[in-house]
Design a protein around this motif. Structure first.
Motif, PDB file in Angstrom:
ATOM      1  N   CYS A   1       0.834  -1.216   0.000  1.00 41.79           N
ATOM      2  CA  CYS A   1       0.000   0.000   0.000  1.00 41.79           C
ATOM      3  C   CYS A   1       0.862   1.256   0.000  1.00 41.79           C
ATOM      4  O   CYS A   1       0.367   2.359   0.252  1.00 41.79           O
TER       5      CYS A   1
ATOM      6  N   TYR B   1       3.279   2.257   2.027  1.00 42.64           N
ATOM      7  CA  TYR B   1       3.573   2.897   3.316  1.00 42.64           C
ATOM      8  C   TYR B   1       5.046   3.244   3.427  1.00 42.64           C
ATOM      9  O   TYR B   1       5.906   2.433   3.070  1.00 42.64           O
TER      10      TYR B   1
ATOM     11  N   SER C   1      -1.327   2.354   6.495  1.00 41.38           N
ATOM     12  CA  SER C   1      -0.904   3.038   5.260  1.00 41.38           C
ATOM     13  C   SER C   1      -1.972   3.991   4.739  1.00 41.38           C
ATOM     14  O   SER C   1      -1.800   4.568   3.660  1.00 41.38           O
ATOM     15  N   ASP C   2      -3.097   4.118   5.478  1.00 40.98           N
ATOM     16  CA  ASP C   2      -4.217   4.935   4.979  1.00 40.98           C
ATOM     17  C   ASP C   2      -4.672   4.492   3.598  1.00 40.98           C
ATOM     18  O   ASP C   2      -5.025   5.318   2.742  1.00 40.98           O
ATOM     19  N   ALA C   3      -4.654   3.195   3.352  1.00 34.69           N
ATOM     20  CA  ALA C   3      -5.075   2.665   2.049  1.00 34.69           C
ATOM     21  C   ALA C   3      -6.585   2.826   1.886  1.00 34.69           C
ATOM     22  O   ALA C   3      -7.327   2.878   2.872  1.00 34.69           O
ATOM     23  N   PRO C   4      -7.062   2.937   0.616  1.00 40.42           N
ATOM     24  CA  PRO C   4      -8.505   3.019   0.389  1.00 40.42           C
ATOM     25  C   PRO C   4      -9.214   1.772   0.925  1.00 40.42           C
ATOM     26  O   PRO C   4      -8.613   0.697   1.012  1.00 40.42           O
ATOM     27  N   GLU C   5     -10.499   1.957   1.255  1.00 40.86           N
ATOM     28  CA  GLU C   5     -11.257   0.913   1.944  1.00 40.86           C
ATOM     29  C   GLU C   5     -11.291  -0.423   1.182  1.00 40.86           C
ATOM     30  O   GLU C   5     -11.216  -1.488   1.789  1.00 40.86           O
ATOM     31  N   ASP C   6     -11.396  -0.371  -0.158  1.00 35.32           N
ATOM     32  CA  ASP C   6     -11.476  -1.645  -0.896  1.00 35.32           C
ATOM     33  C   ASP C   6     -10.175  -2.435  -0.759  1.00 35.32           C
ATOM     34  O   ASP C   6     -10.176  -3.665  -0.721  1.00 35.32           O
ATOM     35  N   LYS C   7      -9.056  -1.732  -0.654  1.00 38.83           N
ATOM     36  CA  LYS C   7      -7.771  -2.425  -0.497  1.00 38.83           C
ATOM     37  C   LYS C   7      -7.640  -2.991   0.915  1.00 38.83           C
ATOM     38  O   LYS C   7      -7.132  -4.099   1.121  1.00 38.83           O
ATOM     39  N   VAL C   8      -8.109  -2.228   1.914  1.00 38.72           N
ATOM     40  CA  VAL C   8      -8.078  -2.728   3.302  1.00 38.72           C
ATOM     41  C   VAL C   8      -8.923  -3.998   3.399  1.00 38.72           C
ATOM     42  O   VAL C   8      -8.496  -5.001   3.987  1.00 38.72           O
ATOM     43  N   GLN C   9     -10.098  -3.960   2.775  1.00 40.86           N
ATOM     44  CA  GLN C   9     -10.975  -5.133   2.813  1.00 40.86           C
ATOM     45  C   GLN C   9     -10.339  -6.321   2.078  1.00 40.86           C
ATOM     46  O   GLN C   9     -10.477  -7.471   2.495  1.00 40.86           O
TER      47      GLN C   9
END
Lengths: 332, 332
Positions: free
Chosen positions: A67, A69, A194-202
């Motif tokens: 992501c 970071y 990493s403050d990744a977008p929600e779809d990537k976190v999921q």
């Protein structure tokens, strides 16, 4: 899904994350230290340095790097998940009264149950301090929930594992508690930090969850088909410890009344005799449950691979993809 | 420092905080619940409902109310400290192999060590979820540090308590880990959650710390001079369990070579015979260490009372003041 030994994805991940992993090792050593209680690093080093694969910290590091970071909190979170993992191993050894872990005598045999319980508690508290230092409430929330799932799964295993009514749904809850909850938390916090977008976190969560389930099903299968030299465990430990796992659950579901009585005597009542393990294995062979279990593990590994789709095309993503295949390749 | 029984400060605190305490009880019951693992509330209820004095939750509630708090997070923090306390009791019982707690059989005898270890872990994880819900990183930091002090103190006690070189300084570290760290965290988070000024937060911390030390010294003294009916413990348990506490540490410090050999045999080597407890008591009488220990406990109680000065003049402050006297009044 066979991967040649020379290119084990685990080793490739370790190489790609080498400098991060060294920093994590340094952090682990520093945080194990205790002026007041030298027994703490002594017990922990036995486990942490016993050739542990550092799989969980690598998941966090890889997720954060994937992501993009570029801070330092991922190191703390990687150490956090390794501490939580080590603490649960220490407590498991007391609970299971195991005598071997990773091919070496367990800490509770080398020292005593007290040390295993208390040093486990110490590592939990150290992991708690590390995660607070990241200053992320969402990370704390994820890890608090993972801890609760782990603890609840362990209690569930204790009460449900000798109950022949335990089906595949309860088994899955136990597996999430034992393994997948920490895998999915490890990958998810890497994305969150990493403050990744929600779809990537999921996506990272779903990958860790499926990978953990595949990993644990494979482990439970190896208990019946592995050899003691390779796994560091004795074949049939789960049977002797009266722990219902997928290969037996599938055999119980198809059992004749006579076979059911066998499982009742050996698992529910724990009255085991010479030759019982061999008979149990013959029943698993009769219903082909070892192969059915392998198919389940492979299906979870495939889910893990599919979950990676929303993540950036990156060498680490390819390695995580291969890792999912690798955890079940041990089975063939 | 005598307080008439009819006006026990503990009961007056419970009355003044009655509606808060009922809300905390409701929260504790709700959070103990587990659909997956009914063993969890079963084991916990045994402890939580065994006439526990709810001392630690009352400290948090009183601190928050004293600082004028009017939110609801103090209830979660009060439940948090009770869960942490209960979890440490469960693990202590395994570690100490105790057979009685609050006058009732311990959970590890009624169920097994497994339940005590795993349900303890579950309660820790539940407490962790509760404190994350307050959204205060400072609260999390305080409780993470308290957890580490508790765990380290337990390990230290395990290794140092049978070592005759253990002096009063190490004893104090153990006492902070066993008791005072959670007392001081309980009072401090009450102030922090109320956004109280720093001098008041520090006053609350200092009060909890000194109260906890007074309380634990009194407990260790009662082990030698209490009666089993009142304390729910057997006189001399600490001696039998080879646990060096202040009355013995003071006697060891003044021991003749012959007496030192006695302590070595009974505490360090654990080779105890009939009549040893009586001889140990006679050595404590010879050096008047029970009275010296009581004087120490009273001095910490006085420190606790002095620490309250910066806090507002309030009926709860008066009750906390009396409570400090009360924890040592059991001794006379």
């Amino acid at each position: 899904m066979n991967i040649p030994m020379a290119t084990k994805p685990h080793d490739r991940l370790a190489a790609a994350l080498n400098s991060d992993l060294e920093a994590v090792d340094g952090l682990i050593r520093a945080r194990m230290h205790s002026d007041n209680a030298p027994r703490i690093p002594e017990v922990t080093a036995h486990l942490v340095e016993a050739g542990g694969k550092r799989l969980r910290p690598m998941l966090t590091l890889a997720a954060a790097r994937l992501c993009g970071y570029d801070g330092a909190h991922h190191l703390k979170l990687a150490a956090t998940v390794e501490f939580i993992h080590t603490a649960t191993l220490l407590h498991d050894d007391v609970v299971d009264e195991s005598e071997k872990r990773r091919g070496r005598p367990t800490a509770n045999l080398l020292w005593d149950n007290k040390s295993s319980v208390l040093v486990g508690d110490y590592l939990f508290s150290r992991s708690f301090q590390l995660m607070v230092e990241t200053g992320s409430l969402r990370v704390l929330d994820i890890l608090a929930n993972a801890s609760a799932t782990i603890a609840e799964g362990e209690v569930l295993q204790m009460t449900a594992a000798t109950d022949l009514n335990t089906g595949e749904d309860v088994y899955l809850k136990i597996v999430r508690g034992k393994t997948a909850a920490l895998f999915s938390a490890a990958t998810e916090v890497g994305g969150v930090i990493s403050d990744a977008p929600e779809d990537k976190v999921q996506a990272l969560f779903a990958y860790g969850d499926a990978l953990g389930i595949a990993f644990q099903i494979a482990d439970d299968l190896l208990d019946y088909q592995g050899d003691s030299g390779a796994t560091g465990k004795n074949v049939g430990d789960d049977f002797r410890e009266r722990k219902l796992t997928l290969p037996v659950i599938k055999a119980v579901a198809q059992a004749t009344p006579e076979e059911h009585a066998f499982w009742q005597r050996t698992i529910e009542k724990g009255r085991q005799e010479d030759g019982d393990l061999e008979h149990a294995l013959s029943l698993m062979a009769k219903y082909d449950t070892l192969n059915a279990t392998r198919t389940d593990a492979e299906s979870w590994a495939a889910k893990a691979q599919a979950a990676l789709a929303p993540l950036p095309d990156h060498e680490l993503r390819a390695m995580l993809h291969d890792l999912a295949a690798y955890v079940v390749s041990r089975l063939s």
